[in-house]
Design a protein around this motif. Sequence first.
Motif, short mmCIF file in Angstrom:
data_model
loop_
_atom_site.label_atom_id
_atom_site.label_comp_id
_atom_site.label_asym_id
_atom_site.label_seq_id
_atom_site.Cartn_x
_atom_site.Cartn_y
_atom_site.Cartn_z
N ARG A 50 -41.48 -5.82 5.50
CA ARG A 50 -40.42 -4.90 5.94
C ARG A 50 -39.61 -4.40 4.75
NH1 ARG A 50 -35.20 -5.54 6.57
NH2 ARG A 50 -35.33 -7.80 6.29
N CYS A 104 -39.25 -0.53 3.26
CA CYS A 104 -37.97 0.19 3.14
C CYS A 104 -37.76 0.74 1.72
CB CYS A 104 -36.81 -0.75 3.51
SG CYS A 104 -36.81 -1.21 5.25
N GLU A 157 -29.75 -5.69 6.03
CA GLU A 157 -31.13 -5.23 6.11
C GLU A 157 -31.88 -5.35 4.79
OE1 GLU A 157 -28.44 -1.56 5.68
OE2 GLU A 157 -28.47 -3.44 6.81
N ASN A 158 -31.13 -5.50 3.68
CA ASN A 158 -31.77 -5.60 2.36
C ASN A 158 -31.77 -7.02 1.80
OD1 ASN A 158 -32.30 -2.83 2.23
ND2 ASN A 158 -30.23 -2.40 1.48
#
Length: 572
Positions: A18, A22, A88-89
């Motif tokens: 994931r 991104c 998210e990172n």
Amino acid sequence: MDRRLVTILAMDVVGYSRLMHCDEEATLDDLLACRKIIELHIEEYGGRVFGSSGDSVIAEFSSPVQAARCAIVIQKELLDRATAQSQENQMLFRCGLNLGDVILKDGNLFGEGVNVAARLEAVAEPGGLCISQSAYEQIRGKVEEEFVGLGPQALKNIERPVTAYAWPGNGAATQTKISKQIDPVIAVLPFETFGNDDQAFLADGLSEEIITTISKVPGLIVVSRHSTAGYKGQSVDVRQVKEEQGASHILEGSIRKAGSRIRISSQLVDAGTGHHIWTERYDRELEDIFDLQDDISLNIAKALHGEILEGEMAVERASGTQDLHAWEMHVRATEKMRSVTKETNTAARMMVEKALKFDPKYAAAMSTLALTHGMDARHGFSASRSHSVELMRDWAERALGVDDGNAEAYGVLGFADNLEGDVKSAISRFKQALELNPSHAEVTIRLALSLIFDGRPTEAVGTSERAMRLCPKHPAWYYGVYGFALRSVGRFDEAILAFRNYGAQVEGFGLVDLTIVYMQLDDEQAARKQAAQLLRHRPDFTVQDWAKTQLYSAEDGVRDDIKALLRAGLPE
């Protein structure tokens, strides 16, 4: 061959694919920075890195204590680093640690000692550490952090369960993940007696019979009678039993005899909290001691199967029979059906047919027999799909003829409606079944699948999650339905995790959906990789044959998925 006893530390990035999707460059920079931290501490604590491909790191230590201290220091520093990033990172790692015998060849290490560490890493929480009992016994009391006992773990491609302990770290809350399935471990303590030696004899016999009976329940690990016999006559703290036996649950009870009557009380206790989960009392005439032991042990086994494993679904499947052999065959059949293959489905059918020979009026077994024919029709296991659906409906109707309140039978009829293209009727049948038994997990997950095919994926997500809560030890294919719902609403990262959970439990499954998800993410390279794996497992796969198994109510519902699979290079 050069063999040695060493401690192996295995580490892997959580959600690496994931993160790469991104932002490849930023993720790679992040990985290299994390590796510097990891390698620095491994060297500081006397370890040696001997493997670091992709996003994983694997190292050896001569001391389990130093290895554990190193892993904890690394995880704490990486977590501090991650908290400065957006959620998210964040780059978090899972760690597994095992003390075991390995083979040394050309500077590399091989053997089960290495494999166990890698498998334990997959059990760990993000930002946490999971270790084997062999390592835990060496570090206990020598590191400041507390470890929680997880009990025996069935690890992929490892023959025997490995008792594991976990330090969860502080990173678990920062990641969205599906709960792992951990086999419950139950310890049956010797039943207390109040009276003469006859009662002691009955208590010993009953404890042994309960252990024998519940040992037949798939998914339960039962501590041997020899291991628990030492608690007889003692006042035992459940935490002591948890620590000494690795038990997650404890069954205890007592026996009182008065004349020709006997009273048996039993309690199921959560070993972690000490809370009572279930209690029951049985008052019986003491006529045939062996019949009494069979009857009580069967009722307790049914209750434990429901309370610990499959909830109300198991309670319904157990109702309607007092034949131990029929119940056992049916439990084994439903366990077989967790793996969706022609061989396991055929084996399940044979078992449930045996159950019906022991008890021809066992309605729940009739429903399961109907379901085996439905699986034949759904997955192309039989020569005639229409004949399989006919048999499916016939056995479901027979079940309702015996028990018109059998929710599973209505669920099977809904499944038959689905197979014949009537999704809306299927949804109606499933809802009818859930009115009879609102906690039936399998009906709930089939309703979720129908909602997706009816163009209602948002509802399907919540319905899938409810099904998994209802059945914590659910079959792997529940992840497949959940992932399908997630990808249908665009929650692709979570869908990938669900499909990987599916594939981790049933090799070769979830690959079709992973191919589609990666194409939806415009990651053709990853999609083609999944497609290649799919063809290795199913060399006769074609897109058109797969499309026939999809049950959308709208004709164009499967169109985009077909296009995605063809673009990924799968044969038409």
